[in-house]
Design a protein around this motif. Structure first.
Motif, PDB file in Angstrom:
ATOM      1  N   ALA A 306       4.493  -8.738   4.534  1.00 37.56           N
ATOM      2  CA  ALA A 306       3.891  -8.085   3.374  1.00 37.56           C
ATOM      3  C   ALA A 306       4.237  -8.839   2.092  1.00 37.56           C
ATOM      4  O   ALA A 306       3.354  -9.109   1.258  1.00 37.56           O
ATOM      5  CB  ALA A 306       4.352  -6.635   3.290  1.00 37.56           C
ATOM      6  N   SER A 309       2.311 -12.138   2.119  1.00 37.55           N
ATOM      7  CA  SER A 309       0.875 -11.950   1.937  1.00 37.55           C
ATOM      8  C   SER A 309       0.525 -11.523   0.515  1.00 37.55           C
ATOM      9  O   SER A 309      -0.597 -11.770   0.052  1.00 37.55           O
ATOM     10  CB  SER A 309       0.350 -10.911   2.929  1.00 37.55           C
ATOM     11  N   LEU A 310       1.459 -10.891  -0.167  1.00 37.29           N
ATOM     12  CA  LEU A 310       1.243 -10.509  -1.558  1.00 37.29           C
ATOM     13  C   LEU A 310       1.492 -11.663  -2.521  1.00 37.29           C
ATOM     14  O   LEU A 310       1.348 -11.503  -3.732  1.00 37.29           O
ATOM     15  CB  LEU A 310       2.155  -9.333  -1.916  1.00 37.29           C
ATOM     16  N   THR A 346      -6.670  -8.863   3.237  1.00 40.87           N
ATOM     17  CA  THR A 346      -5.991  -7.669   3.713  1.00 40.87           C
ATOM     18  C   THR A 346      -6.618  -7.226   5.023  1.00 40.87           C
ATOM     19  O   THR A 346      -7.726  -7.621   5.370  1.00 40.87           O
ATOM     20  CB  THR A 346      -6.067  -6.526   2.683  1.00 40.87           C
ATOM     21  N   TRP A 350      -1.437  -1.459   7.077  1.00 39.86           N
ATOM     22  CA  TRP A 350      -0.210  -1.168   6.343  1.00 39.86           C
ATOM     23  C   TRP A 350       0.109   0.315   6.219  1.00 39.86           C
ATOM     24  O   TRP A 350       1.291   0.696   6.181  1.00 39.86           O
ATOM     25  CB  TRP A 350      -0.276  -1.799   4.958  1.00 39.86           C
ATOM     26  N   TYR A 367       7.791  -3.700   0.125  1.00 32.06           N
ATOM     27  CA  TYR A 367       6.665  -4.633   0.215  1.00 32.06           C
ATOM     28  C   TYR A 367       5.549  -4.064   1.081  1.00 32.06           C
ATOM     29  O   TYR A 367       4.363  -4.198   0.764  1.00 32.06           O
ATOM     30  CB  TYR A 367       7.137  -5.977   0.760  1.00 32.06           C
ATOM     31  N   ARG A 370       3.742  -1.549  -1.028  1.00 33.84           N
ATOM     32  CA  ARG A 370       2.846  -2.194  -1.993  1.00 33.84           C
ATOM     33  C   ARG A 370       1.579  -2.684  -1.312  1.00 33.84           C
ATOM     34  O   ARG A 370       0.470  -2.556  -1.849  1.00 33.84           O
ATOM     35  CB  ARG A 370       3.561  -3.355  -2.674  1.00 33.84           C
ATOM     36  N   ALA A 371       1.720  -3.250  -0.115  1.00 34.71           N
ATOM     37  CA  ALA A 371       0.550  -3.724   0.618  1.00 34.71           C
ATOM     38  C   ALA A 371      -0.360  -2.560   0.993  1.00 34.71           C
ATOM     39  O   ALA A 371      -1.594  -2.671   0.942  1.00 34.71           O
ATOM     40  CB  ALA A 371       0.988  -4.491   1.856  1.00 34.71           C
ATOM     41  N   LYS A 374      -2.239  -1.386  -2.083  1.00 28.77           N
ATOM     42  CA  LYS A 374      -3.283  -2.348  -2.439  1.00 28.77           C
ATOM     43  C   LYS A 374      -4.483  -2.242  -1.508  1.00 28.77           C
ATOM     44  O   LYS A 374      -5.627  -2.418  -1.931  1.00 28.77           O
ATOM     45  CB  LYS A 374      -2.705  -3.760  -2.379  1.00 28.77           C
TER      46      LYS A 374
END
Length: 475
Positions: A306, A309-310, A346, A350, A367, A370-371, A374
């Motif tokens: 995560a 990827s962010l 994405t 998640w 994290y 957050r993913a 998003k």
């Protein structure tokens, strides 16, 4: 329709003496040999489905947005017509028709989910019609090595769609179980045993994980304990790249753990995390805690992917793996750093992971959270492009996996022998493949929470065991 001798019957007979994957032998606990599993009990339990329906009816956030995402998908419409094939080809052979299978499976799943949440019988009728059409026609999956991907991905997905309508009078449960046991399972089970006659590290983790998801889902759907036990054992100790310590080989002091496929590319790493999460969730709903295994190793790997990827910086330990065919060619490949990423990429993976660790367990997963935020509201097959990669996960996690925080955690008696080998970390008392009898171990508390606050109510953590109260289905 003519089929081979039932693979499931053969596996049950073999399971009485012991099950083998690779070099690992696992005996089936005699006391649990004939006990059924909890149904529905793959990605969704009865409590989950009731929660979704109640929240959507009340217009609660973010469930309503998740349901709107579902109803807008073209696959979720009751007018969908199945296109079953006798033989599905992926990677080689003719015609390359595997898209017909994954589109129909996602239509069946989405209609079945829409039925449970919205209550319209037309959607259940459509799901049943699709699944019955395929179980009545499909006899073989063929192609290149990609046939193993087809069997794994579409096998676990077919099982999950079928699980949602297994109690419908017009659904042919026996034929669906035969299809999974005789067509999908042999390819996935065989891959975990022999890896297409390649050296065991030839294939990246997601190959193992597709097969593992199919084996576990089939075992639960068919009430085949020997198959489920093999899947659990492979997750923990399998020789291939998809077992948890091979997929996540390095754990750092900061709580992040390297996902080995980050050295390959972002898309396949996201696929692997989504598949391992799927395996963990299906196991959890049968009282088997793979989420917490080895000090929540999966959480550490998911946090790593995560963050990466962010767009965050992550360490990567150079990894060299052997490649080749047994008795044939040989070679090696070295990954030296995490690959570049597109922070805009994405997948609908998640919400399930974030909700488990923060809401059920009360752990920090910053994290992953957050993913999930998003990606919300998460869609499903058809929302992430027309190609097969957009159909690798069933999705709709914002609707399906958003949950209230666990209200209380306490001890509960184990219904069977523990499958834990004593490794530290979050093994539930029901950690064998024993059934969840008389209750839903995945049920959460009833108090609403706002945002992604860490869950409260963990009252007993001792000796590496997180002890959970078995709650009623009305939870």
């Amino acid at each position: 329709m003519t089929r081979q001798i039932s693979r499931r019957s053969m596996l049950k007979a073999a399971g009485a003496a012991g099950a083998v994957i690779g070099t690992t032998t696992l005996a089936t606990p005699a006391s649990a040999a004939d006990a059924p599993f909890a149904h529905p009990g793959l990605l969704h339990t009865r409590t989950d489905l009731d929660r979704m329906a109640a929240k959507v009816k009340a217009g609660a956030k973010p469930y309503a947005a998740g349901f709107t995402k579902l109803t807008a998908n073209r696959h979720a419409q009751s007018g969908w017509q199945a296109n079953p094939q006798a033989t599905v080809y992926r990677g080689a052979g003719s015609p390359q028709n595997y898209a017909a299978l994954y589109n129909d499976i996602h239509a069946a799943y989405q209609n079945a989910l829409r039925y449970h949440v919205g209550g319209e019988d037309a959607h259940a009728d459509t799901a049943v019609a699709i699944l019955n059409a395929w179980s009545g026609k499909l006899t073989s999956i063929q192609g290149s090595a990609d046939r193993f991907l087809a069997a794994g991905l579409y096998g676990y997905q077919f099982a999950n769609a079928a699980e949602l309508v297994r109690d419908r009078d017009d659904f042919d449960l026996g034929r669906a179980q035969e299809l999974l046991s005789d067509v999908f399972l042999p390819l996935s089970d065989g891959f975990l045993s022999h890896h297409n006659n390649a050296v065991v590290t030839n294939y990246w983790p997601n190959w193992d994980l597709t097969a593992l998801a199919c084996v576990l889902a089939t075992g639960i759907f068919c009430d085949d304990r020997a198959v489920v036990e093999r899947a659990v054992e492979y997750f923990k100790h399998g020789d291939g790249m998809g077992s948890v310590r091979h997929a996540i080989p390095v754990v750092h002091d900061d709580g992040l753990a390297e996902w080995v496929e980050a050295g390959r590319d972002q898309g396949h790493a996201l696929l692997g995390v989504g598949l391992m999460g799927t395996v963990c969730e299906m196991a959890w709903n049968q009282g088997i805690d793979l989420y917490g295994y080895d000090d929540s190793r999966f959480l550490k790997g998911a946090e790593y992917v995560a963050k990466w990827s962010l767009g965050g910086d992550v360490p990567y330990t150079a990894n060299t793996r052997s490649k080749g065919a047994i008795g044939g060619w040989s070679g090696s490949e070295t990954a030296t750093e995490a690959a570049g990423v597109d922070p805009g990429m994405t997948r609908p993976i998640w919400a399930m992971i974030a909700n488990h660790y923060t809401r059920r367990r009360g752990l920090s997963a910053s994290y992953v959270t957050r993913a999930a935020i998003k990606a919300a509201p998460e869609g499903g097959g058809g929302d992430y492009g027309p190609n097969s990669g957009g159909f690798d996960q069933l999705g709709f996690g914002t609707l399906a996996f958003t949950r209230e925080r666990a209200a209380e955690v306490s001890s509960a008696p184990s219904p069977g022998p523990a499958a834990s080998d004593g490794a530290a970390g979050g093994v539930r008392p029901q950690a064998s493949a024993s059934p969840v009898a008389g209750g839903d171990l995945a049920a959460t508390g009833s108090a609403d929470t706002v945002g992604w606050a860490a869950a409260a109510g963990i009252t007993a953590v001792a000796g590496g065991l997180l002890l959970l109260r078995r709650r009623g289905r009305a939870g």
